[in-house]
Scaffold this motif. Sequence first.
Motif, PDB file in Angstrom:
ATOM      1  N   GLU A  21     113.825   6.030  35.906  1.00  0.00           N
ATOM      2  CA  GLU A  21     114.056   5.401  34.565  1.00  0.00           C
ATOM      3  C   GLU A  21     113.558   6.201  33.346  1.00  0.00           C
ATOM      4  OE1 GLU A  21     113.248   0.659  34.950  1.00  0.00           O
ATOM      5  OE2 GLU A  21     111.282   1.715  35.001  1.00  0.00           O
ATOM      6  N   THR A  22     112.564   7.220  33.565  1.00  0.00           N
ATOM      7  CA  THR A  22     112.032   7.682  32.614  1.00  0.00           C
ATOM      8  C   THR A  22     112.977   9.241  32.348  1.00  0.00           C
ATOM      9  OG1 THR A  22     109.649   7.132  32.912  1.00  0.00           O
ATOM     10  CG2 THR A  22     109.791   9.189  31.850  1.00  0.00           C
ATOM     11  N   TYR A  23     112.975  10.026  33.467  1.00  0.00           N
ATOM     12  CA  TYR A  23     113.661  11.308  33.507  1.00  0.00           C
ATOM     13  C   TYR A  23     115.175  11.125  33.431  1.00  0.00           C
ATOM     14  CZ  TYR A  23     109.103  12.881  33.737  1.00  0.00           C
ATOM     15  OH  TYR A  23     107.463  13.140  33.455  1.00  0.00           O
ATOM     16  N   PHE A  24     115.844  10.110  33.931  1.00  0.00           N
ATOM     17  CA  PHE A  24     117.097  10.066  34.124  1.00  0.00           C
ATOM     18  C   PHE A  24     117.906   9.028  33.827  1.00  0.00           C
ATOM     19  CE2 PHE A  24     115.458  12.877  37.352  1.00  0.00           C
ATOM     20  CZ  PHE A  24     116.115  13.967  37.056  1.00  0.00           C
ATOM     21  N   GLN A  81     124.989  23.308  30.865  1.00  0.00           N
ATOM     22  CA  GLN A  81     123.902  24.131  31.481  1.00  0.00           C
ATOM     23  C   GLN A  81     122.446  24.084  30.456  1.00  0.00           C
ATOM     24  OE1 GLN A  81     124.986  28.286  31.545  1.00  0.00           O
ATOM     25  NE2 GLN A  81     126.605  27.946  33.054  1.00  0.00           N
ATOM     26  N   GLU A  82     122.733  23.702  29.179  1.00  0.00           N
ATOM     27  CA  GLU A  82     121.560  23.626  28.372  1.00  0.00           C
ATOM     28  C   GLU A  82     120.727  22.453  28.675  1.00  0.00           C
ATOM     29  OE1 GLU A  82     120.612  22.343  23.833  1.00  0.00           O
ATOM     30  OE2 GLU A  82     122.097  23.843  24.162  1.00  0.00           O
ATOM     31  N   GLN A  83     121.367  21.319  29.004  1.00  0.00           N
ATOM     32  CA  GLN A  83     120.772  20.123  29.646  1.00  0.00           C
ATOM     33  C   GLN A  83     120.067  20.211  30.796  1.00  0.00           C
ATOM     34  OE1 GLN A  83     124.102  17.313  28.923  1.00  0.00           O
ATOM     35  NE2 GLN A  83     122.690  16.235  27.462  1.00  0.00           N
ATOM     36  N   VAL A  84     120.610  21.132  31.981  1.00  0.00           N
ATOM     37  CA  VAL A  84     120.097  21.571  32.938  1.00  0.00           C
ATOM     38  C   VAL A  84     118.744  22.369  32.947  1.00  0.00           C
ATOM     39  CG1 VAL A  84     119.903  22.954  35.034  1.00  0.00           C
ATOM     40  CG2 VAL A  84     122.252  21.544  34.553  1.00  0.00           C
ATOM     41  N   ASN A  85     118.771  23.299  31.749  1.00  0.00           N
ATOM     42  CA  ASN A  85     117.834  23.952  31.356  1.00  0.00           C
ATOM     43  C   ASN A  85     116.626  23.244  30.913  1.00  0.00           C
ATOM     44  OD1 ASN A  85     119.005  26.263  32.169  1.00  0.00           O
ATOM     45  ND2 ASN A  85     119.567  26.880  30.294  1.00  0.00           N
ATOM     46  N   GLN A  86     116.807  22.382  30.061  1.00  0.00           N
ATOM     47  CA  GLN A  86     115.912  21.380  29.267  1.00  0.00           C
ATOM     48  C   GLN A  86     115.097  20.577  30.274  1.00  0.00           C
ATOM     49  OE1 GLN A  86     117.965  19.615  26.183  1.00  0.00           O
ATOM     50  NE2 GLN A  86     117.731  21.280  24.888  1.00  0.00           N
ATOM     51  N   MET A  87     115.997  19.772  30.859  1.00  0.00           N
ATOM     52  CA  MET A  87     115.227  18.951  32.117  1.00  0.00           C
ATOM     53  C   MET A  87     114.448  19.566  33.300  1.00  0.00           C
ATOM     54  SD  MET A  87     114.734  15.834  33.156  1.00  0.00           S
ATOM     55  CE  MET A  87     116.017  14.867  32.367  1.00  0.00           C
ATOM     56  N   THR A  88     114.979  20.862  33.551  1.00  0.00           N
ATOM     57  CA  THR A  88     114.125  21.608  34.652  1.00  0.00           C
ATOM     58  C   THR A  88     112.874  22.064  33.827  1.00  0.00           C
ATOM     59  OG1 THR A  88     116.224  22.452  35.617  1.00  0.00           O
ATOM     60  CG2 THR A  88     113.957  23.792  35.804  1.00  0.00           C
ATOM     61  N   ASP A 107     128.964  29.734  44.869  1.00  0.00           N
ATOM     62  CA  ASP A 107     130.056  28.939  44.913  1.00  0.00           C
ATOM     63  C   ASP A 107     130.438  28.358  43.314  1.00  0.00           C
ATOM     64  OD1 ASP A 107     128.055  27.043  44.914  1.00  0.00           O
ATOM     65  OD2 ASP A 107     129.157  25.498  46.512  1.00  0.00           O
ATOM     66  N   GLY A 108     129.712  29.102  42.407  1.00  0.00           N
ATOM     67  CA  GLY A 108     129.961  28.870  40.913  1.00  0.00           C
ATOM     68  C   GLY A 108     129.487  27.595  40.433  1.00  0.00           C
ATOM     69  N   TYR A 109     128.369  27.000  41.149  1.00  0.00           N
ATOM     70  CA  TYR A 109     127.706  25.664  40.490  1.00  0.00           C
ATOM     71  C   TYR A 109     126.654  26.528  39.681  1.00  0.00           C
ATOM     72  CZ  TYR A 109     130.013  22.086  43.018  1.00  0.00           C
ATOM     73  OH  TYR A 109     130.995  21.186  43.462  1.00  0.00           O
ATOM     74  N   TYR A 110     126.330  25.717  38.538  1.00  0.00           N
ATOM     75  CA  TYR A 110     125.052  25.986  37.590  1.00  0.00           C
ATOM     76  C   TYR A 110     124.139  24.906  38.051  1.00  0.00           C
ATOM     77  CZ  TYR A 110     121.653  27.726  34.088  1.00  0.00           C
ATOM     78  OH  TYR A 110     120.583  27.872  33.564  1.00  0.00           O
ATOM     79  N   GLU A 111     122.862  25.271  38.667  1.00  0.00           N
ATOM     80  CA  GLU A 111     122.092  24.204  38.932  1.00  0.00           C
ATOM     81  C   GLU A 111     120.450  24.764  38.943  1.00  0.00           C
ATOM     82  OE1 GLU A 111     123.297  23.705  43.166  1.00  0.00           O
ATOM     83  OE2 GLU A 111     121.571  25.106  43.875  1.00  0.00           O
ATOM     84  N   SER A 112     119.725  23.550  39.228  1.00  0.00           N
ATOM     85  CA  SER A 112     118.428  23.947  39.662  1.00  0.00           C
ATOM     86  C   SER A 112     118.067  22.660  40.787  1.00  0.00           C
ATOM     87  CB  SER A 112     117.273  23.898  38.559  1.00  0.00           C
ATOM     88  OG  SER A 112     117.352  22.671  37.725  1.00  0.00           O
ATOM     89  N   VAL A 113     117.100  22.870  41.440  1.00  0.00           N
ATOM     90  CA  VAL A 113     116.689  21.930  42.421  1.00  0.00           C
ATOM     91  C   VAL A 113     115.228  21.686  42.153  1.00  0.00           C
ATOM     92  CG1 VAL A 113     116.217  21.315  44.914  1.00  0.00           C
ATOM     93  CG2 VAL A 113     118.322  22.750  44.209  1.00  0.00           C
ATOM     94  N   ASN A 120     111.816  14.534  47.614  1.00  0.00           N
ATOM     95  CA  ASN A 120     113.035  14.622  47.877  1.00  0.00           C
ATOM     96  C   ASN A 120     113.762  15.575  47.080  1.00  0.00           C
ATOM     97  OD1 ASN A 120     113.055  12.190  49.785  1.00  0.00           O
ATOM     98  ND2 ASN A 120     112.060  11.049  47.901  1.00  0.00           N
ATOM     99  N   TYR A 121     114.699  16.333  47.520  1.00  0.00           N
ATOM    100  CA  TYR A 121     115.290  17.220  46.599  1.00  0.00           C
ATOM    101  C   TYR A 121     116.397  16.827  45.811  1.00  0.00           C
ATOM    102  CZ  TYR A 121     113.655  21.345  49.507  1.00  0.00           C
ATOM    103  OH  TYR A 121     113.009  22.128  50.012  1.00  0.00           O
ATOM    104  N   LEU A 122     116.322  16.976  44.490  1.00  0.00           N
ATOM    105  CA  LEU A 122     117.290  16.578  43.312  1.00  0.00           C
ATOM    106  C   LEU A 122     117.913  17.952  42.964  1.00  0.00           C
ATOM    107  CD1 LEU A 122     115.195  13.962  41.194  1.00  0.00           C
ATOM    108  CD2 LEU A 122     117.039  13.662  42.885  1.00  0.00           C
ATOM    109  N   GLU A 123     119.138  17.953  42.895  1.00  0.00           N
ATOM    110  CA  GLU A 123     119.938  19.227  42.429  1.00  0.00           C
ATOM    111  C   GLU A 123     120.193  18.581  40.983  1.00  0.00           C
ATOM    112  OE1 GLU A 123     124.192  20.595  43.222  1.00  0.00           O
ATOM    113  OE2 GLU A 123     123.010  21.242  44.821  1.00  0.00           O
ATOM    114  N   LEU A 124     119.797  19.415  39.958  1.00  0.00           N
ATOM    115  CA  LEU A 124     120.259  19.120  38.601  1.00  0.00           C
ATOM    116  C   LEU A 124     121.582  19.983  38.295  1.00  0.00           C
ATOM    117  CD1 LEU A 124     116.749  19.126  37.122  1.00  0.00           C
ATOM    118  CD2 LEU A 124     117.997  17.333  38.038  1.00  0.00           C
ATOM    119  N   THR A 125     122.643  19.541  37.894  1.00  0.00           N
ATOM    120  CA  THR A 125     123.637  20.489  37.804  1.00  0.00           C
ATOM    121  C   THR A 125     124.635  19.974  36.693  1.00  0.00           C
ATOM    122  OG1 THR A 125     125.789  21.451  38.902  1.00  0.00           O
ATOM    123  CG2 THR A 125     125.272  18.894  39.007  1.00  0.00           C
ATOM    124  N   VAL A 126     125.483  20.668  35.999  1.00  0.00           N
ATOM    125  CA  VAL A 126     126.293  20.589  34.998  1.00  0.00           C
ATOM    126  C   VAL A 126     127.165  19.288  35.157  1.00  0.00           C
ATOM    127  CG1 VAL A 126     128.150  21.329  33.286  1.00  0.00           C
ATOM    128  CG2 VAL A 126     126.247  23.076  34.411  1.00  0.00           C
TER     129      VAL A 126
END
Length: 126
Positions: A21-24, A81-88, A107-113, A120-126
């Motif tokens: 609820e808080t982060y997503f 990408q900016e939102q991935v960076n900010q959330m990370t 394979d060209g995805y912009y992500e952080s895990v 549990n792993y969450l992949e944050l992507t564009v």
Amino acid sequence: MKIEHVAIWVKDLEAMKHFYETYFNGSASAKYHNKDKAFESYFLTFDGTTRLEIMRQSGVDQPDSKKRTGWAHIAISLGSQEQVNQMTDTLKKTGFHLVNGPRVTGDGYYESVIEDPEGNYLELTV
């Protein structure tokens, strides 16, 4: 065809509900509780259609090994990408473990895990 929802077993139902609820910006249903089966769950809805069920049941309390077959992660599209960076950055500063990234994968995805509160792993992507 569409996937209606995915589900995950959790130890701390309320903490995991709070995290999503808080982060997503998840919106939680009323708690379902089956006393006979010692089972509780919430459905979290994101953007009106995507749903995640978080579940807890007496006796289901051992984490999976990280070196196994089966589901590996949940990917959450944040839009840029900016939102991935900010959330990370936000999650790191709050104390959540960064597994890797942000980065462009082979394979060209912009992500952080990152790991959620229960690892549990969450992949944050564009």
